[in-house]
Write a protein that holds these residues in place. Structure first.
Motif, PDB file in Angstrom:
ATOM      1  N   MET A   1       1.626  -1.035  21.039  1.00  0.00           N
ATOM      2  CA  MET A   1       0.616  -0.086  20.734  1.00  0.00           C
ATOM      3  C   MET A   1      -0.221  -0.915  19.434  1.00  0.00           C
ATOM      4  SD  MET A   1       0.904   4.116  19.925  1.00  0.00           S
ATOM      5  CE  MET A   1       0.594   4.132  18.174  1.00  0.00           C
ATOM      6  N   LYS A   2      -1.417  -0.641  19.225  1.00  0.00           N
ATOM      7  CA  LYS A   2      -1.937  -1.041  18.259  1.00  0.00           C
ATOM      8  C   LYS A   2      -2.112  -0.243  16.982  1.00  0.00           C
ATOM      9  CE  LYS A   2      -6.152  -3.772  17.072  1.00  0.00           C
ATOM     10  NZ  LYS A   2      -5.487  -4.973  16.332  1.00  0.00           N
ATOM     11  N   LEU A   3      -1.581  -0.521  15.942  1.00  0.00           N
ATOM     12  CA  LEU A   3      -1.690   0.294  14.716  1.00  0.00           C
ATOM     13  C   LEU A   3      -2.771   0.060  13.744  1.00  0.00           C
ATOM     14  CD1 LEU A   3       2.203   0.383  13.829  1.00  0.00           C
ATOM     15  CD2 LEU A   3       0.896   2.076  15.214  1.00  0.00           C
ATOM     16  N   LEU A   7      -2.228   1.696   8.277  1.00  0.00           N
ATOM     17  CA  LEU A   7      -0.754   2.052   8.355  1.00  0.00           C
ATOM     18  C   LEU A   7       0.127   1.018   8.420  1.00  0.00           C
ATOM     19  CD1 LEU A   7       1.417   4.039   9.141  1.00  0.00           C
ATOM     20  CD2 LEU A   7       0.658   3.929  11.797  1.00  0.00           C
ATOM     21  N   LEU A   8      -0.293  -0.192   8.998  1.00  0.00           N
ATOM     22  CA  LEU A   8       0.791  -1.465   9.003  1.00  0.00           C
ATOM     23  C   LEU A   8       0.871  -1.939   7.553  1.00  0.00           C
ATOM     24  CD1 LEU A   8      -0.522  -3.797  11.670  1.00  0.00           C
ATOM     25  CD2 LEU A   8       1.908  -3.173  11.301  1.00  0.00           C
ATOM     26  N   VAL A  11       3.306   0.592   6.044  1.00  0.00           N
ATOM     27  CA  VAL A  11       4.631   0.251   6.478  1.00  0.00           C
ATOM     28  C   VAL A  11       5.357  -0.845   6.017  1.00  0.00           C
ATOM     29  CG1 VAL A  11       6.028  -0.446   8.643  1.00  0.00           C
ATOM     30  CG2 VAL A  11       4.294   1.354   8.658  1.00  0.00           C
ATOM     31  N   MET A  12       4.433  -2.058   5.760  1.00  0.00           N
ATOM     32  CA  MET A  12       5.020  -3.305   5.088  1.00  0.00           C
ATOM     33  C   MET A  12       5.570  -3.001   3.505  1.00  0.00           C
ATOM     34  SD  MET A  12       2.375  -6.008   6.328  1.00  0.00           S
ATOM     35  CE  MET A  12       3.196  -7.270   4.958  1.00  0.00           C
ATOM     36  N   GLY A  14       6.433   0.082   2.696  1.00  0.00           N
ATOM     37  CA  GLY A  14       7.331   1.030   2.704  1.00  0.00           C
ATOM     38  C   GLY A  14       8.875   0.281   2.947  1.00  0.00           C
ATOM     39  N   ILE A  15       8.675  -0.880   3.876  1.00  0.00           N
ATOM     40  CA  ILE A  15       9.772  -1.316   4.125  1.00  0.00           C
ATOM     41  C   ILE A  15      10.438  -2.066   2.969  1.00  0.00           C
ATOM     42  CG2 ILE A  15      10.808  -3.212   5.450  1.00  0.00           C
ATOM     43  CD1 ILE A  15       9.109  -2.329   7.738  1.00  0.00           C
ATOM     44  N   HIS A  18      11.722   0.409   0.380  1.00  0.00           N
ATOM     45  CA  HIS A  18      13.148   1.062   0.825  1.00  0.00           C
ATOM     46  C   HIS A  18      14.260   0.086   1.144  1.00  0.00           C
ATOM     47  CE1 HIS A  18      15.291   3.990   3.436  1.00  0.00           C
ATOM     48  NE2 HIS A  18      15.910   3.134   4.210  1.00  0.00           N
ATOM     49  N   ALA A  19      13.944  -1.458   1.192  1.00  0.00           N
ATOM     50  CA  ALA A  19      15.112  -2.232   1.410  1.00  0.00           C
ATOM     51  C   ALA A  19      15.400  -2.538  -0.058  1.00  0.00           C
ATOM     52  CB  ALA A  19      14.478  -3.711   1.605  1.00  0.00           C
ATOM     53  N   SER A  22      17.772   0.692  -1.150  1.00  0.00           N
ATOM     54  CA  SER A  22      19.057   0.825  -0.536  1.00  0.00           C
ATOM     55  C   SER A  22      19.918  -0.475  -0.803  1.00  0.00           C
ATOM     56  CB  SER A  22      18.646   0.922   0.946  1.00  0.00           C
ATOM     57  OG  SER A  22      17.907  -0.132   1.714  1.00  0.00           O
TER      58      SER A  22
ATOM     59  N   ALA B  18      16.243  -0.531   6.619  1.00  0.00           N
ATOM     60  CA  ALA B  18      15.410  -1.743   6.201  1.00  0.00           C
ATOM     61  C   ALA B  18      15.786  -2.696   6.986  1.00  0.00           C
ATOM     62  CB  ALA B  18      15.834  -1.894   4.800  1.00  0.00           C
ATOM     63  N   LEU B  25       8.927  -5.313  12.340  1.00  0.00           N
ATOM     64  CA  LEU B  25       7.574  -5.517  11.664  1.00  0.00           C
ATOM     65  C   LEU B  25       7.010  -6.691  12.351  1.00  0.00           C
ATOM     66  CD1 LEU B  25       5.884  -4.417   9.524  1.00  0.00           C
ATOM     67  CD2 LEU B  25       6.792  -6.301   7.883  1.00  0.00           C
ATOM     68  N   SER B  31       1.281  -5.870  17.694  1.00  0.00           N
ATOM     69  CA  SER B  31       1.043  -4.672  18.699  1.00  0.00           C
ATOM     70  C   SER B  31       1.585  -4.871  19.788  1.00  0.00           C
ATOM     71  CB  SER B  31      -0.624  -4.321  18.857  1.00  0.00           C
ATOM     72  OG  SER B  31      -1.245  -4.721  17.619  1.00  0.00           O
ATOM     73  N   ILE B  33       4.844  -3.384  20.375  1.00  0.00           N
ATOM     74  CA  ILE B  33       5.822  -2.262  20.926  1.00  0.00           C
ATOM     75  C   ILE B  33       4.985  -1.230  21.291  1.00  0.00           C
ATOM     76  CG2 ILE B  33       7.405  -0.718  19.675  1.00  0.00           C
ATOM     77  CD1 ILE B  33       8.072  -2.717  17.714  1.00  0.00           C
ATOM     78  N   TRP B  52       5.064   6.972   4.440  1.00  0.00           N
ATOM     79  CA  TRP B  52       4.866   5.961   5.529  1.00  0.00           C
ATOM     80  C   TRP B  52       5.679   5.753   6.935  1.00  0.00           C
ATOM     81  CZ3 TRP B  52       8.821   2.541   6.898  1.00  0.00           C
ATOM     82  CH2 TRP B  52       9.793   2.499   6.001  1.00  0.00           C
ATOM     83  N   ARG B  65       4.131   8.499  22.808  1.00  0.00           N
ATOM     84  CA  ARG B  65       5.093   7.046  22.825  1.00  0.00           C
ATOM     85  C   ARG B  65       5.975   7.286  21.892  1.00  0.00           C
ATOM     86  NH1 ARG B  65       1.565   2.225  24.326  1.00  0.00           N
ATOM     87  NH2 ARG B  65      -0.014   3.156  25.504  1.00  0.00           N
TER      88      ARG B  65
END
Lengths: 23, 384
Positions: A1-3, A7-8, A11-12, A14-15, A18-19, A22, B18, B25, B31, B33, B52, B65
């Motif tokens: 699925m294309k985001l 958003l991508l 997410v980058m 955010g990761i 988050h990393a 944590s 993480a 990622l 694209s 997934i 996010w 999905r």
């Protein structure tokens, strides 16, 4: 699925945050 | 159905972890997934879900999905637990926030007193456990209002239990028109640990109820109870073995209602660049097999929505105190035994002896494995 690029990007970031929080 | 839309979605298990997210990622960027499986009840560790991550779940949910996979409900607990009530309330909340295409849980009951730290173990297949399981599935459906499914169990103590699992799943799911997650690594564990052939075991499953397939990796244990024997365990911490890819190739064509194939791996196994590259390669291999098995849907295909008719939810929850006490007794024995011989002796003196649990047919090397599983979870509970 294309985001959407926005958003991508979110997410980058955010990761990474988050990393870091944590680790 | 849109043109070019895959009939079977190549998916990943993706939680707020993480390492898991970092491994996913590159696949998200390309694209690749098609769908996400999220263990919504693993959130108990988090104070809040970051925006996010909510946006990511929402994006997949809006396209139908997103699928939810519970871990902690303990479907067959003989006593209705406060944690189960809270779990259902949480499920209602997340189903208001996100659009799930279906919700699934694991077969079995959880050892341990801490709701979030236990290992899923099997149960005797009796009219009592069937009643409890059906009652719980109705309550899950009542909370989520979308199709409900169960994953086949990875751990079994005897070959008789393995052979009866598929039929019991069918009886359990029929009232809610539920579906099965056919976890092929779980199946691989059974094939190896009990020396069964794939064709023999797969024939015992109601494959018309399979809507989702899981593939994952695991690990080997050397048995002390049966020197020279290795036991396959569903630890989700390694890459997918080639045998499991072969099982996927063999199973897909036999499941007429398959819609999701999910690659699972725990974050603990995805901490290095090499492990993440292997995860990426595993996904591509899975996707290739899935694409090779996608066929155009025709109007002649009867699609099972896996939605029930009207469900009558009894006010009184089905419980069985004898079963609950036996579950506590079994958990205590497995969590405290120093050796498999000690556990077998304690089981023979317990209320499980000469009962529907059929402990007399349990393989010593699987009792040994059950001890390791129960004590691993107990240790993680102590460290939490």
């Amino acid at each position: 699925m294309k985001l959407s690029k926005a958003l991508l990007g979110a997410v980058m970031i955010g990761i990474a945050v988050h990393a870091a929080s944590s680790c | 159905m849109k043109q070019g839309m895959p009939v079977i979605y190549s998916s990943v298990a993706c939680n707020l972890d993480a390492d898991m997210l970092a491994a996913c990622l590159p696949l998200l960027e390309e694209s690749r997934i098609d769908a996400l499986e999220w263990s919504f009840d693993a959130l108990y560790r988090e104070k809040e879900v970051p925006g996010w991550f909510r946006d990511l779940l929402t994006a997949f949910g809006n396209e139908h999905r997103l699928i939810g996979h519970g871990i902690f409900f303990s479907l067959f607990s003989g006593r209705w637990l406060e944690g189960q009530q809270e779990w259902l309330q949480q499920l209602r909340r997340v189903c208001r926030d996100f659009t799930f295409s279906h919700i699934t849980e694991h077969f079995g009951f959880m050892t341990g007193k801490d709701f979030h730290h236990g290992a899923p173990l099997g149960i005797p297949y009796t009219p009592t456990t069937l009643k409890i399981g059906r009652d719980r599935l109705k309550r899950i459906y009542d909370a989520c209002r979308c199709p409900v499914g169960l994953e086949n169990l990875a751990f079994s103590a005897s070959i008789e239990e393995v052979k009866r699992h598929g039929v019991f799943l069918e009886q359990l799911l029929e009232p809610v028109n539920g579906f099965i997650i056919l976890d092929l690594h779980n199946l691989y564990c059974q094939l190896h640990n009990f020396g069964m052939a794939f064709d023999e075991l797969i024939a015992l499953y109601p494959l018309h109820r399979v809507r989702e397939i899981h593939i994952s990796g695991g690990s080997w244990d050397d048995s002390l109870a049966d020197p020279g024997r290795t036991v396959r365990r569903d630890t989700h911490d390694h890459a997918v073995p080639s045998e499991v890819f072969r099982l996927l190739e063999n199973a897909l064509g036999r499941c007429p209602h398959i819609k999701y194939v999910v690659l699972e791996q725990l974050g603990v196994g995805l901490q290095t660049a090499a492990a993440r590259k292997t995860f990426y390669d595993d996904f591509l291999q899975m996707q290739e097999i899935v694409k090779g098995n996608c066929r155009p849907q025709t109007t002649a295909d009867l699609v099972n929505t896996f939605l029930p008719g009207s469900i009558l939810l009894p006010e009184t929850r089905v419980e069985d105190e004898t079963l609950y006490q036996q579950q506590l007794e079994l958990s205590r024995i497995l969590e405290t035994a120093a050796t498999h011989d000690e556990a077998i002796g304690a089981l023979q003196r317990s209320s499980l002896a000469h009962s529907s649990w059929q402990i007399e047919s349990w393989e010593p090397y699987m009792v040994e494995t059950a001890i390791k599983i129960a004590q691993k979870w107990k240790l993680s509970s102590a460290n939490a």
